[in-house]
Enzyme design. Sequence first.
Site: not given
Ligand code: NAD
Length: 496
Positions: A184, A259, A293, A393
Site C-alpha cells: 500500500k 521504520e 527520515c 520531527e
Molecule cells: P504516515 O505515517 O502518515 O503515512 C505512511 C503510510 O501509512 C502511508 O502510506 C499512509 O497512507 C499509511 N497510513 C496512514 N494511516 C494509516 C493507518 N491508520 N493504518 C495503516 N496505514 C496508514 O507518514 P508520512 O507522513 O507519509 O511519512 C512521513 C513519516 O515517515 C515521517 O515520520 C518519516 O520520518 C517517516 N519515514 C521513515 C523512514 C525510515 O526508513 N525510517 C523513511 C521515510 C519516512
Amino acid sequence: MTIISNDRTTIDSDLVVDGVHLIGGDWVSAAAGETIDVINPANRQLIARVPRGTADDVEAAVQAAEQAFPAWRDLNATERGRLLFRWADLIEQNAEALDELERQEVGRPSWGPLGTPRQLRFIAGQADKVQGVSLPTYSPDTLGFTLREPYGVVGGIIPWNAPGPMFVTEVGAAIAAGNTMVMKPAEDAPLTPLAMAKLALEAGIPPGVINVVTGYGTEAGAALPAHPRIRRMGFTGSPQTGALVMEACARNLTPLHLELGGKSPQVIFSDADLDAAVPAIVAGITLNTGQICAAGSRVVVDRRIHAEVVDRLAAQMQTVTVGPWHEPVNMGPLINAKQHARVLGYIELGKEAGAEVVTGGVAPTGDRFGDGFFVAPTLFDKVDPDMRIAQEEIFGPVLSVIPVDDEQEAIRVANGTDYGLVASVWTRDLGTAVRMSRALQAGQVAVNTALGAPAIGAPFGGYKNSGFGRTMGADSVLDWTQVKTVSMREAASLGR
Ligand code: NAD
C-alpha cells in the site's frame, strides 16, 4: 495507457496507467470504483488519478498473492534472484522516466542517477544465500538442521517521501525470501510504486507475487495489517501511524518491523573540518525539502566554534535555490497542504519559544511559487534542547543549532530525544570518533559524513521510537523468513 495531458504539470509516462492498481497481474479499478487525485505539490495541479482502494481490494490482493505463493516459494532461489536482477536492469534502463515520475509526484528536483538498481541488486544477490544451520544431535543416527522459510503472503505500507526506493527496498527483500506481497503506497505519491511494479511484471516476476493496492491510510492502509491472512508486515512512516499498525498486527499476532521518524543530530567538535561539514549538513536538511527520515535536523556544536558555524550555515543555506521540480533548483516544495501548515507551524513555535531565526522562516512569495507548498530553508539559533523544535520531527528544511560545552553534554543532547535513527559526528580526532560512535543511540552513526553510511549493504533502522527491524542489509532478507527446525532419525534405528 491513459495520459491525462502533455504539458509540464501532468504525467506523460508509459510507466503509469491512469486510475488502476495491480492485483494478480491485472490492472484494475478500485472495487468501489472511486479514485484519488494525485497532485503536483509545486502548483496543486492534477497529475493523475489512482484507485481509492478499500478492504475489498486488499482482500482481492491477498487472494491473488495466496495463489501466486506456492509456485514462487518453490521456484529455486537462484532463479528468484535472477528475476530480481532483471527487475533492477529494467529500473536502470528506465531510470530517467522513473526519476521524472517521482520528481513530479513528490515535487523534488533531479537527484541524478538513483541508487535503486544497485540497492536491488544487493538484495537480489541475497536470494540464494538464505541458509539454515546444522545442529549437533544427541545420537549419531539423527540429523538436525534449520530451514529458513518464507511467511507466505506479507504486507508493506510506505510513505510518500521516497516512494520508488522505499517500494523496492521493502518488496525486494520480501520476495527474494520467497514471500508474495501486497503493498500500500502513500496516497500522495503512489505513481512511482505502480511504475516499479509494472517493470517487475515485465522482468518476469509472476503475476500475483507483487500486488499494489492504492488508497488512503485509514481505508486500504488500515485494512492491510488488520487482515488475518497477512503473515508479516513492514511499515515505514510516522511513529503515530506505526503504533496503529502495530496495534492492528497485535490483534492478529502478526510480526512486523517499523521504520519510523527521526530527529538526527549532527555533532560538530571544535576540530571538525567545517569546509566539509557545513555543505553536507545544509544539503542533508534541504534534500527532498527536509522530508527525509534520516535528515540531520539538530546541529549540536562546541560552543567555541558556535558563532562561526552559525554564520557559515546561514551563508550556505542562502545559496540553496528553491523552485518547481522541472527547474534546476536545489529544493522543491513540501508534499501537501498539511505538511506545509505543519512546517510553518513549527517555525512559529520556535519563534514563540525564543529561538532566533537566522535565515528563512517564511513561505517564499512570488509568481514562480504560485500555489505550491514552498517554505524557505530555515536556520534557528539559540535553541534550547527542550524546545519542541529540538525534540519533535518537523519533516521540513528546518535546522536547529544547539551549543554545548563538552563531549558529555554533546552526548546528552544528541541522545536527548525519543528518536534514534541516524547520528553524524564531525571531528578529526580518532578517539572522539570512537567514543561518540559507541555513545550515540542511533541505528546508524556516520563520522565526517551527513546522510547515513555510504557502506554497501548497510542495515538501516532505528533505536528507540525510530522503530525496530533493519532494512537494506543482507539480514533484511532473513527478516522476511521464519526458522523451522528439522530433526531426522534413521528409520532402521527406531526401536533399537
Ligand atoms: P504516515 O505515517 O502518515 O503515512 C505512511 C503510510 O501509512 C502511508 O502510506 C499512509 O497512507 C499509511 N497510513 C496512514 N494511516 C494509516 C493507518 N491508520 N493504518 C495503516 N496505514 C496508514 O507518514 P508520512 O507522513 O507519509 O511519512 C512521513 C513519516 O515517515 C515521517 O515520520 C518519516 O520520518 C517517516 N519515514 C521513515 C523512514 C525510515 O526508513 N525510517 C523513511 C521515510 C519516512
